[in-house]
Write a protein that holds these residues in place. Structure first.
Motif: not given
Length: 69
Positions: A20, A26-28
């Motif tokens: 991440r 929240n960006h994975v």
């Protein structure tokens, strides 16, 4: 959602890692490794056919890649 793996995309995976972004957890990025190109393409097909990725606005992939020699 990753742990549930409803499409069964990870069934044949030999390795898996989840990354991440440092500035946006929240960006994975999910990395899966397979023994064969056929297994990787089958996982890609299952993931796309399942529609699970349709839940996300910003997606890049799945991408099937080979390691450079």
């Amino acid at each position: 959602m990753f742990d549930q793996d409803r499409p069964g995309a990870r069934e044949q995976a030999t390795a898996q890692r989840v990354f991440r972004r440092v500035d946006d957890p929240n960006h994975v990025f999910v990395f899966l490794e397979f023994d064969s190109l056929d297994d990787a393409k089958e996982a890609e097909r299952r993931l796309l056919d399942s529609g699970v990725l349709d839940r996300f606005d910003d997606k890049h992939g799945p991408n099937v890649l080979e390691e450079a020699p």
